[in-house]
Scaffold this active site. Structure first.
Site, short mmCIF file in Angstrom:
data_model
loop_
_atom_site.label_atom_id
_atom_site.label_comp_id
_atom_site.label_asym_id
_atom_site.label_seq_id
_atom_site.Cartn_x
_atom_site.Cartn_y
_atom_site.Cartn_z
N LEU A 232 58.51 33.77 77.29
CA LEU A 232 59.56 34.80 77.33
C LEU A 232 58.92 36.16 77.01
CD1 LEU A 232 62.25 32.68 75.49
CD2 LEU A 232 62.29 33.36 77.89
N HIS A 233 58.16 36.64 77.97
CA HIS A 233 57.37 37.85 77.74
C HIS A 233 58.26 39.05 77.41
CE1 HIS A 233 53.77 35.81 79.14
NE2 HIS A 233 54.38 35.46 80.25
N ASP A 234 59.07 39.48 78.37
CA ASP A 234 59.84 40.72 78.20
C ASP A 234 60.96 40.60 77.17
OD1 ASP A 234 58.12 41.76 80.03
OD2 ASP A 234 59.50 41.67 81.71
#
Length: 305
Positions: A232-234
């Site tokens: 869940l990068h962003d």
């Protein structure tokens, strides 16, 4: 406490879309005052469409969307990511947007909005081209930006686009260098931390169970994008703005390698006194997260989107 007013600079992209839904579900704490778009995960046109598709899904046609850079500063074209599908939203069935784009280029609008706000917070989860252009256009801009929360980079771990560089910084290393040299206080959430925030089966099941249109779209993204890249990068950038206490950090001086080749976009992070060699720190580098607290934060916000 009044919600934190912030401008969201992004390249939706499935994980940007998840970040938008996350932020829009926490209107008690965050107020998204505009969206500036940059080519990145996909080209500029689908990015602009996707930003508006997500805002319309969340019932937020009141938030202006501005078109920005369609290419990096020093290249005729940028990279795109295969992780997000051809449309950028992993084959979403969301309809084409109805709301129009707002007038003005993202770079000039960043400068205008920052001056109007006095002290603007920017959250950036795509290549940093728009912000770098704004800094070049307005040499005093750093006086009107309080902080920038950035998803990008890989300080102490391998990259995901090259062995040394993370995608956003690899797309436009010169822009990243300009932003980190701006003097604006920066928090960098790179692969060091985002690889710890991963999609779980329980997260998908709860998103499905929530059952709202936004939650169903989030579940689609978690399933279809998450199958290729479960991180869940962003959304990590949004979680930082909501609950910095669930993260671990270190202060350092970040510089960006800009020469062409496989190291372009590499983060060079100096954190020890010896490596700093008299240079001031210019970034808070996020290195760890309580993954369970992150998941709970995201799902609770999704209930209100």
């Amino acid at each position: 406490m009044a919600p934190l007013r912030f401008l969201y600079d992004c390249d939706p992209g499935a994980d940007d879309a998840l970040a938008m839904l996350f932020a829009l579900g926490r209107r008690d704490a965050l107020e998204m005052i505009g969206v500036t778009c940059v080519a990145g995960n996909v080209g500029l046109e689908p990015v602009l469409n996707n930003a508006r598709r997500i805002l319309e899904l969340a019932g937020r046609r009141d938030i202006p969307v501005y078109a920005g850079a369609a290419r990096p500063i020093m290249a005729t074209r940028g990279r795109v990511s295969i992780m997000h599908g051809q449309d950028g939203l992993a084959g979403s069935t969301l309809p084409a947007p109805i709301m129009p784009l707002s007038n003005g280029h993202a770079a000039t609008e960043i400068a205008r909005i920052a001056r109007a706000e006095g002290k603007l917070h920017i959250c950036a989860t795509g290549p940093l081209t728009n912000i770098a252009l704004a800094l070049l256009l307005d040499p005093q801009l750093s006086e009107f930006v309080s902080t920038i929360t950035i998803m990008g980079g890989a300080a102490f771990c391998p990259g995901n686009t090259t062995p040394l560089a993370e995608f956003n910084f690899a797309v436009d290393p010169h822009a990243a260098s300009i932003v980190f040299d701006s003097g604006i206080p920066i928090t960098m959430l790179g692969l060091d931390v985002t690889r710890q925030a991963v999609v779980s089966d329980g997260m998908i099941a709860e998103a499905i169970a929530i059952g709202t249109p936004a939650a169903k779209e989030a579940a689609h993204l978690l399933i279809n994008y998450g199958a290729k890249d479960p991180c869940l990068h962003d959304p990590s950038a949004i979680a930082w703005m909501l609950a910095p206490e669930i993260f671990e950090t270190v202060s350092g001086h970040v510089s960006i390698y800009t020469d062409a080749g496989p190291a372009a976009g590499q983060v060079i992070a100096a954190i020890s006194e010896r490596h700093l060699a008299g240079r001031a720190t210019n970034a808070t580098i996020v290195t760890g997260v309580d993954a369970q607290a992150f998941e709970r934060l995201f799902l609770d916000a999704l209930k209100n989107t």
